[in-house]
Design a protein around this motif. Structure first.
Motif, PDB file in Angstrom:
ATOM      1  N   GLU A  25      -2.282  -5.714   0.385  1.00  0.00           N
ATOM      2  CA  GLU A  25      -3.693  -5.412   0.164  1.00  0.00           C
ATOM      3  C   GLU A  25      -4.518  -6.907   0.084  1.00  0.00           C
ATOM      4  O   GLU A  25      -5.704  -7.132   0.295  1.00  0.00           O
ATOM      5  CB  GLU A  25      -3.928  -4.776  -1.055  1.00  0.00           C
ATOM      6  CG  GLU A  25      -3.715  -3.105  -0.848  1.00  0.00           C
ATOM      7  CD  GLU A  25      -4.033  -2.472  -1.741  1.00  0.00           C
ATOM      8  OE1 GLU A  25      -4.050  -2.768  -2.906  1.00  0.00           O
ATOM      9  OE2 GLU A  25      -4.120  -1.266  -1.831  1.00  0.00           O
ATOM     10  N   HIS A  26      -3.829  -7.920  -0.480  1.00  0.00           N
ATOM     11  CA  HIS A  26      -4.322  -9.438  -0.535  1.00  0.00           C
ATOM     12  C   HIS A  26      -4.575  -9.780   0.674  1.00  0.00           C
ATOM     13  O   HIS A  26      -5.439 -10.646   0.903  1.00  0.00           O
ATOM     14  CB  HIS A  26      -3.188 -10.260  -1.539  1.00  0.00           C
ATOM     15  CG  HIS A  26      -3.798 -11.698  -1.607  1.00  0.00           C
ATOM     16  ND1 HIS A  26      -4.983 -11.817  -2.413  1.00  0.00           N
ATOM     17  CD2 HIS A  26      -3.416 -12.886  -1.406  1.00  0.00           C
ATOM     18  CE1 HIS A  26      -5.232 -12.960  -2.537  1.00  0.00           C
ATOM     19  NE2 HIS A  26      -4.043 -13.524  -1.730  1.00  0.00           N
ATOM     20  N   GLN A  27      -4.007  -9.286   1.779  1.00  0.00           N
ATOM     21  CA  GLN A  27      -4.223  -9.940   3.121  1.00  0.00           C
ATOM     22  C   GLN A  27      -5.155  -9.284   3.791  1.00  0.00           C
ATOM     23  O   GLN A  27      -5.463  -9.613   5.072  1.00  0.00           O
ATOM     24  CB  GLN A  27      -2.802  -9.908   3.910  1.00  0.00           C
ATOM     25  CG  GLN A  27      -1.613 -10.379   3.563  1.00  0.00           C
ATOM     26  CD  GLN A  27      -1.774 -12.084   3.335  1.00  0.00           C
ATOM     27  OE1 GLN A  27      -2.307 -12.563   4.342  1.00  0.00           O
ATOM     28  NE2 GLN A  27      -1.408 -12.492   2.254  1.00  0.00           N
ATOM     29  N   GLY A  28      -6.123  -8.345   3.073  1.00  0.00           N
ATOM     30  CA  GLY A  28      -6.967  -7.762   3.749  1.00  0.00           C
ATOM     31  C   GLY A  28      -6.884  -6.421   4.413  1.00  0.00           C
ATOM     32  O   GLY A  28      -7.751  -5.798   5.119  1.00  0.00           O
ATOM     33  N   TRP A  29      -5.990  -5.757   3.699  1.00  0.00           N
ATOM     34  CA  TRP A  29      -5.803  -4.423   4.195  1.00  0.00           C
ATOM     35  C   TRP A  29      -5.746  -3.610   2.840  1.00  0.00           C
ATOM     36  O   TRP A  29      -5.847  -4.071   1.796  1.00  0.00           O
ATOM     37  CB  TRP A  29      -4.228  -4.228   4.765  1.00  0.00           C
ATOM     38  CG  TRP A  29      -4.177  -4.744   5.945  1.00  0.00           C
ATOM     39  CD1 TRP A  29      -3.651  -6.309   6.187  1.00  0.00           C
ATOM     40  CD2 TRP A  29      -4.309  -4.429   7.302  1.00  0.00           C
ATOM     41  NE1 TRP A  29      -3.810  -6.675   7.244  1.00  0.00           N
ATOM     42  CE2 TRP A  29      -3.843  -5.559   8.137  1.00  0.00           C
ATOM     43  CE3 TRP A  29      -4.580  -3.221   7.784  1.00  0.00           C
ATOM     44  CZ2 TRP A  29      -4.139  -5.418   9.570  1.00  0.00           C
ATOM     45  CZ3 TRP A  29      -4.748  -3.205   9.075  1.00  0.00           C
ATOM     46  CH2 TRP A  29      -4.437  -4.174   9.914  1.00  0.00           C
ATOM     47  N   ARG A  30      -6.164  -2.137   3.183  1.00  0.00           N
ATOM     48  CA  ARG A  30      -5.841  -1.293   1.984  1.00  0.00           C
ATOM     49  C   ARG A  30      -4.998  -0.167   1.905  1.00  0.00           C
ATOM     50  O   ARG A  30      -4.707   0.306   3.135  1.00  0.00           O
ATOM     51  CB  ARG A  30      -7.473  -0.843   1.529  1.00  0.00           C
ATOM     52  CG  ARG A  30      -7.948   0.128   2.708  1.00  0.00           C
ATOM     53  CD  ARG A  30      -9.043   0.581   1.969  1.00  0.00           C
ATOM     54  NE  ARG A  30      -9.706   1.623   3.183  1.00  0.00           N
ATOM     55  CZ  ARG A  30     -10.678   1.614   4.041  1.00  0.00           C
ATOM     56  NH1 ARG A  30     -11.527   0.754   3.651  1.00  0.00           N
ATOM     57  NH2 ARG A  30     -10.865   2.203   4.950  1.00  0.00           N
ATOM     58  N   LEU A  31      -4.137   0.393   1.284  1.00  0.00           N
ATOM     59  CA  LEU A  31      -3.330   1.274   1.196  1.00  0.00           C
ATOM     60  C   LEU A  31      -3.989   2.668   1.590  1.00  0.00           C
ATOM     61  O   LEU A  31      -4.818   3.002   0.734  1.00  0.00           O
ATOM     62  CB  LEU A  31      -2.617   1.569  -0.055  1.00  0.00           C
ATOM     63  CG  LEU A  31      -1.372   2.700  -0.023  1.00  0.00           C
ATOM     64  CD1 LEU A  31      -0.302   2.162   0.825  1.00  0.00           C
ATOM     65  CD2 LEU A  31      -0.733   2.717  -1.439  1.00  0.00           C
ATOM     66  N   ASP A  32      -3.563   3.215   2.490  1.00  0.00           N
ATOM     67  CA  ASP A  32      -4.371   4.554   2.880  1.00  0.00           C
ATOM     68  C   ASP A  32      -3.293   5.668   2.523  1.00  0.00           C
ATOM     69  O   ASP A  32      -4.003   6.747   2.198  1.00  0.00           O
ATOM     70  CB  ASP A  32      -4.471   4.668   4.575  1.00  0.00           C
ATOM     71  CG  ASP A  32      -5.273   5.872   5.184  1.00  0.00           C
ATOM     72  OD1 ASP A  32      -6.410   6.164   4.595  1.00  0.00           O
ATOM     73  OD2 ASP A  32      -4.527   6.412   5.950  1.00  0.00           O
TER      74      ASP A  32
END
Length: 63
Positions: A25-32
């Motif tokens: 998530e720190h890399q610009g993603w979010r858990l789906d």
């Protein structure tokens, strides 16, 4: 990623699972979503439970 029990993956109590999610998530993603699978093992194999983590980009583009 390996987990100890399929019932715990959704709650992310395992330190490694939480660290992986935080790092991604720190890399610009979010858990789906999180899906679990595995087996309790047999006489021939060790128990193995796994979590499939699906991430989506957090980028929303320009308005």
């Amino acid at each position: 990623m390996p987990i100890s029990s399929p019932t715990t993956a959704g709650e992310a109590p395992e330190e490694l699972l939480a660290q992986v999610i935080e790092h991604v998530e720190h890399q610009g993603w979010r858990l789906d979503s999180v899906s679990t699978y595995g087996s309790a093992g047999s006489h021939y194999e060790l128990p193995g439970y796994w979590a499939l983590l699906v991430f989506r980009t957090a980028y929303e583009g320009r308005s």
